[in-house]
Design an enzyme around this catalytic site. Structure first.
Site, PDB file in Angstrom:
ATOM      1  N   GLU A   6       0.822  -1.213   0.000  1.00  0.00           N
ATOM      2  CA  GLU A   6       0.000   0.000   0.000  1.00  0.00           C
ATOM      3  C   GLU A   6       0.857   1.263   0.000  1.00  0.00           C
ATOM      4  O   GLU A   6       0.394   2.334   0.374  1.00  0.00           O
ATOM      5  CB  GLU A   6      -1.023   0.001   1.141  1.00  0.00           C
ATOM      6  CG  GLU A   6      -2.195  -0.922   0.900  1.00  0.00           C
ATOM      7  CD  GLU A   6      -1.794  -2.392   0.879  1.00  0.00           C
ATOM      8  OE1 GLU A   6      -2.061  -3.057  -0.142  1.00  0.00           O
ATOM      9  OE2 GLU A   6      -1.222  -2.886   1.873  1.00  0.00           O
ATOM     10  N   ASN A  64       6.166  -9.470  -6.847  1.00  0.00           N
ATOM     11  CA  ASN A  64       5.168  -9.532  -5.775  1.00  0.00           C
ATOM     12  C   ASN A  64       3.768  -9.673  -6.358  1.00  0.00           C
ATOM     13  O   ASN A  64       3.303  -8.766  -7.045  1.00  0.00           O
ATOM     14  CB  ASN A  64       5.229  -8.273  -4.907  1.00  0.00           C
ATOM     15  CG  ASN A  64       4.262  -8.338  -3.750  1.00  0.00           C
ATOM     16  OD1 ASN A  64       4.373  -9.199  -2.885  1.00  0.00           O
ATOM     17  ND2 ASN A  64       3.295  -7.448  -3.725  1.00  0.00           N
ATOM     18  N   GLU A  65       3.129 -10.819  -6.101  1.00  0.00           N
ATOM     19  CA  GLU A  65       1.754 -11.064  -6.541  1.00  0.00           C
ATOM     20  C   GLU A  65       1.556 -10.693  -8.016  1.00  0.00           C
ATOM     21  O   GLU A  65       0.580 -10.036  -8.390  1.00  0.00           O
ATOM     22  CB  GLU A  65       0.767 -10.293  -5.656  1.00  0.00           C
ATOM     23  CG  GLU A  65       0.757 -10.765  -4.213  1.00  0.00           C
ATOM     24  CD  GLU A  65      -0.310 -10.106  -3.361  1.00  0.00           C
ATOM     25  OE1 GLU A  65      -0.765 -10.726  -2.401  1.00  0.00           O
ATOM     26  OE2 GLU A  65      -0.670  -8.948  -3.658  1.00  0.00           O
ATOM     27  N   GLU A 142       1.943 -14.353   2.950  1.00  0.00           N
ATOM     28  CA  GLU A 142       1.258 -13.205   3.572  1.00  0.00           C
ATOM     29  C   GLU A 142      -0.048 -13.721   4.160  1.00  0.00           C
ATOM     30  O   GLU A 142      -0.993 -13.985   3.418  1.00  0.00           O
ATOM     31  CB  GLU A 142       0.949 -12.099   2.554  1.00  0.00           C
ATOM     32  CG  GLU A 142       2.132 -11.345   2.016  1.00  0.00           C
ATOM     33  CD  GLU A 142       1.703 -10.208   1.089  1.00  0.00           C
ATOM     34  OE1 GLU A 142       0.523  -9.778   1.152  1.00  0.00           O
ATOM     35  OE2 GLU A 142       2.537  -9.758   0.287  1.00  0.00           O
ATOM     36  N   TYR A 208      -3.423  -1.399  10.837  1.00  0.00           N
ATOM     37  CA  TYR A 208      -3.767  -2.667  10.180  1.00  0.00           C
ATOM     38  C   TYR A 208      -4.540  -3.619  11.095  1.00  0.00           C
ATOM     39  O   TYR A 208      -4.821  -4.742  10.715  1.00  0.00           O
ATOM     40  CB  TYR A 208      -2.471  -3.339   9.674  1.00  0.00           C
ATOM     41  CG  TYR A 208      -2.667  -4.291   8.516  1.00  0.00           C
ATOM     42  CD1 TYR A 208      -2.734  -3.817   7.216  1.00  0.00           C
ATOM     43  CD2 TYR A 208      -2.776  -5.659   8.723  1.00  0.00           C
ATOM     44  CE1 TYR A 208      -2.895  -4.688   6.144  1.00  0.00           C
ATOM     45  CE2 TYR A 208      -2.945  -6.539   7.651  1.00  0.00           C
ATOM     46  CZ  TYR A 208      -3.013  -6.046   6.364  1.00  0.00           C
ATOM     47  OH  TYR A 208      -3.173  -6.901   5.310  1.00  0.00           O
TER      48      TYR A 208
END
Length: 660
Positions: A6, A64-65, A142, A208
């Site tokens: 993010e 990443n992803e 994750e 978070y």
């Protein structure tokens, strides 16, 4: 090189966007050359810290992803090679993705790991991976312990017991895991990113709802997790004591009397015939002012159209505020009053954070294309702009002409004050009387504030404070209700002042489907994971209606995690400009379960109806243009027993909107 987290643009540097045709996260030669330079430096600093060299790096991730971005094995292979060339040759390399897409770019010589969140069905998440690689070690790279907050949306939380149960399920199956996040934090300064579609910027707090809070405090979630992990220790081992929390202080209320109005402190001007985004003026973050004079008189009712506002704009005529436009709400036009020839038109645009996920990371700021005056069938583009750049650098902010005044401004301005401390400690600046902007303390950019919430405080680490005098500067683009601040011992992260979008349904609206032609009907097979449906015959239209007729379970709830519409080529059409036209019910009491979650690119968020609203349920998506629709893809929730999964359904596709 791309990390997401993010961070704005997923951590990629904004200056890449100065090249107009750059293609990020591809084999674009310009992009890959820069990635190579970056990775070489990363290797120089971190390769000596691999575990066999005495460091603590045990694995290294490649990209990443990426399965959520594209399918491009040559690109992922090139990044893998750069990681190795940078010196990461002594530890396993791995790639992480979601269970739904990890095969898209899976390389034979990398370890494959899966990312998912609290409540997910563990067996289902690893089912396909175990089939493809029966002997592979399994890992959730994750495990999302909470979620991040967006401006203008409710504060996100995830149940502690669900997180702990998911970890127990993995431990009992010998599955490794990495908590994302174990320790919440702060996205200081301007680094907060955004999601798209629909555009939604992240708050500065990255607490978070993690087991360890933004300020480093242990929580109920932490102790539940600790109690679980104790039971898996080898015989004779014990966990160490929990470290004491760092000291927290209050700061008595202090006031601001020194103000530097933004329009009275303009930087050097730049000239541009055409509108250009912020990056073309060598500005990465902050605010940009576009100024022109109207070449002819404007009649009342003329529409000012901006393509596009990125991200929050204030429009002035001869210094008078006419309108505010918010990209989050798709506001790119305003109706003008009658204006004389020669009127000075100012458009002040704040960049709120670049998109950090999917193709929209090519997110240039300011005004991206053009500004037009629309009257009748005529469109006239405005030209000849004077441009002023207001970056976020402390050196730029401090050197302003601050003057003493007790008059509160409703115009953009910088504010300066100081506060004295006898002792230092962590604190939370209460920004609840301020409008919208940023804060700097002792030269450190602390983060963004916005009165709409849910975040109302800014975390200040005690190490950035000092005994004696502390300087504070505030840029407020709206103007405060009260120009004072105090430091609190606890954060305020869940006060939402802007009315959250309760539903995408206007007052009194009720969708009427009687007489409409059914494009397809059927029933879903119970289970987790994506299901794809193909129509017997294509349908053309802009408005796509999914009507849920019955549930899999014996309840009222319908839920959709993600949704794709298949186009003429059988592949998903772009969702970038989709909007929810109508949803009969949306759950906003227990969380952010609004209907736009069906295309937010996050498989762990979802649309859910209110539990006391009976079936049938309807969802209407505005695809933004007429498409040839050949089918769709539906992803239920990821939890065991797939709560809210739809059973029987009908689909309608129309070029014109439905009747309500």
């Amino acid at each position: 090189p791309y990390v997401c987290a993010e961070w704005e643009m997923g951590g990629l540097p904004w200056w890449l966007l100065k090249k107009k045709d750059v293609a990020l996260r591809t084999l674009d030669p310009y992009y890959m050359e820069r990635v190579g330079i970056f990775m070489k430096e990363v290797g120089k600093q971190l390769a000596p810290l691999q575990v066999d060299k005495g460091g603590n790096i045990i694995m290294v991730q490649v990209e990443n992803e990426y399965g959520s971005y594209g399918t491009d094995k040559p690109y992922v292979s090139a990044v893998r090679d750069l990681v190795r060339e940078s010196g990461f040759t002594d530890v396993p390399l791995f790639q992480c993705d979601w269970s739904s897409n990890f095969t898209n770019n899976a390389l034979d010589d990398l370890i494959w790991t899966v990312n998912f969140g609290t409540g997910a069905n563990i067996d289902q998440q690893f089912k396909k991976l175990k089939e493809l690689r029966p002997e592979t070690p399994l890992m959730c790279s994750e495990f999302w312990s909470g979620w991040f907050d967006h401006w203008g949306r409710k504060h996100e939380t995830r149940p502690a017991k669900d997180m702990v149960q998911g970890i127990k399920d993995m431990l009992d199956r010998n599955i490794s895991f990495s908590l994302y996040m174990t320790h919440g934090g702060t996205t200081f300064g301007h680094w907060g990113g955004a999601n798209n579609p629909a555009y939604s910027a992240m708050c500065s707090s990255y607490d978070y709802d993690a087991p360890i809070s933004e300020a480093g405090w242990t929580t109920e979630k932490y102790f539940l997790l600790r109690d679980l992990l104790k039971t898996y220790l080898p015989a004779g081992e014990a966990l160490p004591e929990v470290p004491a929390a760092l000291p927290v202080i209050e700061v008595p209320e202090f006031h601001f009397t020194k103000i530097a109005p933004l329009f009275s402190n303009l930087p050097d001007a730049k000239q541009s015939v055409d509108i250009q985004p912020m990056e073309q003026f060598n500005q990465g973050w902050g605010t940009i002012l576009y100024r022109t004079t109207l070449p002819e008189a404007v009649t009342s009712g003329t529409t000012l159209k901006i393509t596009e506002v990125h991200d929050w704009a204030q429009i002035y005529a001869n210094g008078k505020l006419l309108a505010r436009l918010d990209r989050r709400k798709g506001e790119f036009t305003t109706t003008l009053p009658a204006l004389k020839k020669g009127t000075q038109l100012d458009i002040l645009v704040e960049a709120m954070g670049r998109v950090n996920f999917d193709k929209s990371i090519h997110d240039r700021k300011g005004i991206t294309d053009k500004v037009e005056l629309l009257s009748g069938n005529q469109a006239k583009e405005l030209k000849n702009w004077i441009v002023y750049n207001f970056p976020v650098d402390y050196s730029f902010i401090k050197n302003k002409n601050y003057k003493d005044t007790k008059i509160l401004l409703t115009m953009p301005a910088y504010y300066r004050s100081s506060f004295k401390l006898d002792k230092v400690g962590d604190t939370f600046l209460d920004m609840s009387t301020w409008g919208k902007g940023m804060v700097w303390v002792n030269g450190h950019a602390m983060g963004r504030f916005w009165e709409i919430g849910p975040q109302q405080t800014l975390f200040i680490p005690g190490c950035w404070l000092k005994e004696g005098e502390n300087e504070i500067l505030v840029l407020d683009l709206k103007g405060p209700a009260k120009a004072s601040i105090k430091g609190l011992k606890k954060p305020i992260l869940d006060v939402l002042r802007e009315k959250a979008l309760e539903t995408h349904r206007k007052d009194g609206e009720k969708l009427k489907l009687t007489g409409e032609k059914v494009a397809h009907e059927g029933a879903f097979t119970p289970g987790n994971g994506w299901q794809e449906v193909r129509f017997a015959a294509p349908a053309r239209g802009r408005y796509f209606c999914l009507e849920a007729l019955s549930p899999q379970a014996n309840d009222n709830i319908a839920a959709v995690a993600e949704f794709d519409v298949l186009g003429a080529d059988g592949k998903p059409v772009s969702r970038e400009h989709w909007k929810i036209r109508y949803a009969d019910s949306e759950e906003t009491r227990s969380g952010n379960r609004t209907a736009d979650k069906v295309f937010d690119l996050q498989e762990s968020t979802f649309w859910m109806t209110v539990d006391n609203v009976p079936y049938p349920h309807q969802l209407v998506i505005d695809l933004s243009k007429v498409e040839t629709v050949t089918g769709f893809r539906y992803l239920p929730r990821a939890e065991k027993e797939y709560p809210g999964m739809i059973k029987e359904y009908r689909v309608y596709v129309k070029s014109a909107d439905f009747n309500y």
